[in-house]
Design a protein around this motif. Sequence first.
Motif: not given
Length: 291
Positions: A33, A263-264, A284, A287-288
């Motif tokens: 990530l 993720l968050d 975000r 990483m997503r």
Amino acid sequence: MQDFLDNAPRITTEKFAAILGLTPSKGARSPLLWNAAFTAGGIDAAMVPMDVTPENLAGLVAALKADKRYIGGAVAVPHKQEIAKLLDRLEPEAERIGAVNAIYRDGDDLVGANTDGAGALSQIADALPDLASRKAVLIGLGGAGIAVAAYLAGAVKELVVANRTPVKAQEAAAKLGAHVSAAALPLTADLLSECGVLVNCTSAGYQDGDAGTPLGADAEALIAALPEHALVYDIIYQPTETALLKLAAARGLKVQNGLGMNLDQAVIAFQKANPGALPIDAVRDAMRNAG
């Protein structure tokens, strides 16, 4: 630094981040990530896994503090609580929780933060618009469990916490507020019959070799006791469907794993270690899309 590690990370960038844990080199997702975000921002940095035993943790933290290339990173099991004692200071939330899952550099200081609880709560709240009216039961009060419990306590009608060591559950309940109580393990069908959110924060079911659940030998019967509207949430994301989630899904319950939380919490931690480097939405998205 290498003297304190059980693996040999290769650092070739101007700056680096690290995930510190017992064996993050065996599959931790944080490097994937963070490195996607570094690439998206054109930042000459990389995150590497660092395998460190508890007895070598203090030496590693001192070495990282002295290395100005180190910008911070993530903390994995079993170091989330012990490392809090080794840093220069903690953010207020991490101080209250007593555990750290993220580190960032502020000048010469290493600062500890906790983004686990915020990441989990955002996922649970998205899945349950009526979360505030529900009773939650949370199992496991390690570093991540305490963080999730601290955030969840203020978002639900009632929270029950349980841990393999009963005194730890009792201490957490006393610390987290009037609407939090402790329960003994194994849990009972009577307790779960009133539960609108069941949260696993133990390592039971982690990776493919562990087919266990945090509910013990009577897991199937206990899952059957949950109301039809209940959500079963597991912070584990390797595998994406743990034995607990399989049982709950077979019962027809709503289930969710820890991928969204992972993720968050990573997005928030990246922003702390790289202030102003990249807009949060760009982090975000990167990483997503990392997979």
